[in-house]
Design a protein around this motif. Sequence first.
Motif, mmCIF file in Angstrom:
data_model
loop_
_atom_site.group_PDB
_atom_site.id
_atom_site.type_symbol
_atom_site.label_atom_id
_atom_site.label_comp_id
_atom_site.label_asym_id
_atom_site.label_seq_id
_atom_site.Cartn_x
_atom_site.Cartn_y
_atom_site.Cartn_z
ATOM 1 N N GLN A 290 -2.618 -14.352 -6.240
ATOM 2 C CA GLN A 290 -2.438 -12.979 -6.715
ATOM 3 C C GLN A 290 -2.449 -11.983 -5.555
ATOM 4 N N ARG A 291 -1.822 -12.373 -4.448
ATOM 5 C CA ARG A 291 -1.777 -11.507 -3.271
ATOM 6 C C ARG A 291 -0.349 -11.448 -2.723
ATOM 7 N N PHE A 292 -0.075 -10.369 -1.963
ATOM 8 C CA PHE A 292 1.213 -10.211 -1.302
ATOM 9 C C PHE A 292 1.091 -10.772 0.117
ATOM 10 N N VAL A 293 1.807 -11.851 0.362
ATOM 11 C CA VAL A 293 1.698 -12.573 1.625
ATOM 12 C C VAL A 293 2.864 -12.201 2.537
ATOM 13 N N LEU A 294 2.556 -11.954 3.821
ATOM 14 C CA LEU A 294 3.605 -11.704 4.805
ATOM 15 C C LEU A 294 4.371 -13.003 5.015
ATOM 16 N N ARG A 295 5.599 -13.058 4.525
ATOM 17 C CA ARG A 295 6.371 -14.300 4.578
ATOM 18 C C ARG A 295 7.432 -14.309 5.670
ATOM 19 N N ALA A 296 7.826 -13.127 6.154
ATOM 20 C CA ALA A 296 8.829 -13.076 7.223
ATOM 21 C C ALA A 296 8.731 -11.730 7.914
ATOM 22 N N SER A 297 8.984 -11.725 9.225
ATOM 23 C CA SER A 297 8.979 -10.460 9.959
ATOM 24 C C SER A 297 9.768 -10.587 11.246
ATOM 25 N N GLN A 298 10.483 -9.528 11.566
ATOM 26 C CA GLN A 298 11.137 -9.386 12.856
ATOM 27 C C GLN A 298 10.520 -8.154 13.502
ATOM 28 N N GLY A 299 9.595 -8.374 14.430
ATOM 29 C CA GLY A 299 8.944 -7.253 15.102
ATOM 30 C C GLY A 299 7.436 -7.327 15.092
ATOM 31 N N LEU A 300 6.825 -7.940 14.066
ATOM 32 C CA LEU A 300 5.381 -8.143 14.032
ATOM 33 C C LEU A 300 5.035 -9.470 14.693
ATOM 34 N N ASN A 301 3.768 -9.678 14.953
ATOM 35 C CA ASN A 301 3.281 -10.904 15.575
ATOM 36 C C ASN A 301 3.657 -12.116 14.708
ATOM 37 N N ARG A 302 4.423 -13.048 15.266
ATOM 38 C CA ARG A 302 4.913 -14.186 14.492
ATOM 39 C C ARG A 302 3.772 -15.064 13.975
ATOM 40 N N LYS A 303 2.657 -15.105 14.721
ATOM 41 C CA LYS A 303 1.526 -15.948 14.296
ATOM 42 C C LYS A 303 0.877 -15.443 13.008
ATOM 43 N N SER A 304 1.145 -14.188 12.660
ATOM 44 C CA SER A 304 0.544 -13.627 11.441
ATOM 45 C C SER A 304 1.338 -13.973 10.184
ATOM 46 N N ILE A 305 2.566 -14.474 10.367
ATOM 47 C CA ILE A 305 3.409 -14.806 9.208
ATOM 48 C C ILE A 305 2.783 -15.966 8.421
ATOM 49 N N GLY A 306 2.609 -15.758 7.139
ATOM 50 C CA GLY A 306 1.998 -16.771 6.282
ATOM 51 C C GLY A 306 0.484 -16.706 6.247
ATOM 52 N N ARG A 307 -0.114 -15.932 7.148
ATOM 53 C CA ARG A 307 -1.579 -15.845 7.213
ATOM 54 C C ARG A 307 -2.108 -14.523 6.684
ATOM 55 N N VAL A 308 -1.346 -13.467 6.897
ATOM 56 C CA VAL A 308 -1.788 -12.135 6.480
ATOM 57 C C VAL A 308 -1.381 -11.889 5.037
ATOM 58 N N SER A 309 -2.298 -11.301 4.259
ATOM 59 C CA SER A 309 -1.975 -10.994 2.866
ATOM 60 C C SER A 309 -2.754 -9.765 2.408
ATOM 61 N N LEU A 310 -2.261 -9.152 1.335
ATOM 62 C CA LEU A 310 -2.881 -7.964 0.749
ATOM 63 C C LEU A 310 -2.902 -8.107 -0.768
ATOM 64 N N SER A 311 -3.955 -7.603 -1.386
ATOM 65 C CA SER A 311 -3.959 -7.553 -2.850
ATOM 66 C C SER A 311 -3.133 -6.341 -3.286
ATOM 67 N N SER A 312 -2.876 -6.247 -4.582
ATOM 68 C CA SER A 312 -2.068 -5.134 -5.077
ATOM 69 C C SER A 312 -2.798 -3.802 -4.970
ATOM 70 N N SER A 313 -4.080 -3.843 -4.653
ATOM 71 C CA SER A 313 -4.843 -2.600 -4.500
ATOM 72 C C SER A 313 -5.136 -2.303 -3.034
ATOM 73 N N GLU A 314 -4.545 -3.079 -2.133
ATOM 74 C CA GLU A 314 -4.795 -2.897 -0.703
ATOM 75 C C GLU A 314 -3.557 -2.379 0.007
ATOM 76 N N GLY A 315 -3.783 -1.418 0.889
ATOM 77 C CA GLY A 315 -2.736 -0.977 1.785
ATOM 78 C C GLY A 315 -1.573 -0.271 1.110
ATOM 79 N N ILE A 316 -0.678 0.210 1.954
ATOM 80 C CA ILE A 316 0.500 0.909 1.440
ATOM 81 C C ILE A 316 1.451 -0.089 0.778
ATOM 82 N N VAL A 317 1.464 -1.323 1.272
ATOM 83 C CA VAL A 317 2.270 -2.361 0.639
ATOM 84 C C VAL A 317 1.822 -2.560 -0.800
ATOM 85 N N GLY A 318 0.501 -2.635 -1.019
ATOM 86 C CA GLY A 318 -0.023 -2.779 -2.380
ATOM 87 C C GLY A 318 0.333 -1.578 -3.244
ATOM 88 N N LEU A 319 0.338 -0.384 -2.641
ATOM 89 C CA LEU A 319 0.660 0.836 -3.385
ATOM 90 C C LEU A 319 2.143 0.835 -3.809
#
Length: 758
Positions: free
Chosen positions: A48-77
Amino acid sequence: MLELLRKIVQEVSRAPDVDAVLGLIVRGIQRGMTTDVCSVFLFDTPTQRFVLRASQGLNRKSIGRVSLSSSEGIVGLVAQRAEPINLEDAEVHPAFCFLKETGEERFHAFLGVPIMHQKQVLGVLVVQQQECRRYDESEEAFMVTISAQLAGVIAHAQATGTINKIAWQSKKRIDHRFEGIPGAPGVAIGRVVVVAPLSDIDAVPDKVADDIALEIANFETALERVRADIRKVSAKLAKRLRHDEQALFDVYLKMLDDNALAGEVVERIKLGNWAQGALSWVITTNAQQFAMMNDAYLRERATDIRDLGRRVLAYLQEDSGAQSIELPENGILVADELSPAILGEVSAEKLAGLVSVKGSGNSHAAILARSMGIPTVMGMLDLPYRQLDGREVILDGYSGRLYIDPSDDLLAAYREILREQEEVAAELATLRDLPAKTVDGSRIPLWVNTGLLADVTRSLERGAEGIGLYRTEIPFMVREFFPSEHEQMQIYRRQLEAFAPLPVTMRTLDIGGDKSLPYFPIKEENPFLGWRGIRVTLDHPEIFMVQLRAMLRANEGLGNLRIMLPMVTSVNEVDEANNLLDRALHELQEEGYVVERPLVGVMIEVPAAVYQLRRFAKRVDFISVGSNDLTQYLLAVDRNNPRVAGLYVPYHPAVLKVLDLIAREARKEKLPVSICGEMAAEPGGALLLMAMGYDALSMNATNLPRVKSTIRRVSMVQAKVLLDKVMRMDDADKIQALMIETMDSMGLGQLGAPVVPE
């Protein structure tokens, strides 16, 4: 921006899995918008979280590891609001959540848009930039546009990812589930046979080659026949073309060299794919690469490649006898779009289930499947059907699900459901010769809807008391030209003889809409509001007269024919049809046939007909409600469109009010009224129609025993109490819930859908 959008959509359409799709998206947007970062967060259902699945520009090591709930961050908003958020400096926003692993502290400008598919937020598409600035309106509009365009692609990639990772050679059990629309009730367990349209390079299924050497030989034979065709055309046009134009044929031939497309196909066959599947893969892959090129001349070569592919495929299909459909025992037929013609080509004894990628539960293919008693699922848009040939599946026609390579536990659960189905069917079979009579003595004749000859035997076996709708267009659909008067007469005679002296209601030719004839195509922008039903036959009296004469001749000496006119909207249409019927009758009598005028009725299918019912009463002997089309027109819902299939609700208060009005108006005119839509085939719906005062119910033969059992176990008083409750309700979902609750309380729950595994 439009060119960028086109290129991105083209690139992702053939990506092998979700990760490849997302990678193409973020790289394409980041380059095209010249922004510092583009990222995709996708919603992960288990966590039940939004997972960083792809990025061009952010740290590649964070892909698949970083996530936010629907109540976290601007992404959740963005996900919560389901609308874009465009910020000059994201760090000062109260919802900002710093994700250290991504290295995003360098970026200030932020634009996030939701990725939405069928009302669900699949994820969030984000662009970021180091400088403090708001993305302008055109950039925001582009992001919203590309998000809407790609939502379906991402949904499809997510749904099919597991299947795509399993090559067609694999036999791994994955228990993967696909959702569609229930088409015909029942459960089937069997192996898939994919039916592909002829010469459609995009619809060829993948299959394991039984004999690689034979597949290569077949391909090389087809290839040589195409080369011969090209040389023949080149020679024929040699004197009419300039030298440089003539050279185009040499280009075609070079494309078919062993070092070009032909060589790639052979290599693909050697890997284990059959010739048609290998050809399809090579042609679509190469055509896509050319289509994405910047040079206009090279882009056009994609068309040449596809044309060559279709030519070779046509010969391969001709040699393999592609017109015939061979089914194994318990075969599950899967097609991009089911049609009555396909159903007419297969062995009903071996056919266990049907799946259609397109269409809805109310399409005519689904209606025929219900008539034949074949479990069916429609509108399975995300199904990667080309990769399923030969796979074991479970088809659940109750819930609209298909399980690919099911586990032993799931197989055991569904086999138990099949066993219970057989028990219920055996119990219902004992009702065959008993009337559909309520416990307080009200009798309701139960008729059947037919179209195929096999329907006759099935209907009589289930105790049908007549035919309420014989679809005369079905024999037209399975032929290559209009059947003659004699051919039609023989077909109609078999239906009439089988049921004599019971009534047989024959609907005159009803084509148009979703029912077309291959030899009489009707192409319209809006076919359901176009040239169909009685409109076609009155415009072509030469076709109509042949059919009327055939019906009258078939009825000679029997006297159980009733003729019904479809899609009627005005009294003029009824008058014109009656005049043609009288003319056909007079002609036949002059020719020496002993024929009589049958009862004539109209189908109430459009709102205009509802409000002219009492005028029709002066011109016809009976009316019959076609509740499927009537519901479609009342609710403005295309019943073949899976995107709006959920809005097609037979228990909608407006539909129920109109059905009740029709029954009351018919009683005022003392005019017999029946109903032949799918609502009559549902036990709960049958109770409501009976209470409204319909004189007869017509349905598919498969459901007739269930409806009869329901009627025999209730009183008319109970049915009218239920109708009174329903007519005071204003929400279709609540009405549906009440119907289920009432059926359970009456001990009739087992006559509906079984409880299936989740």
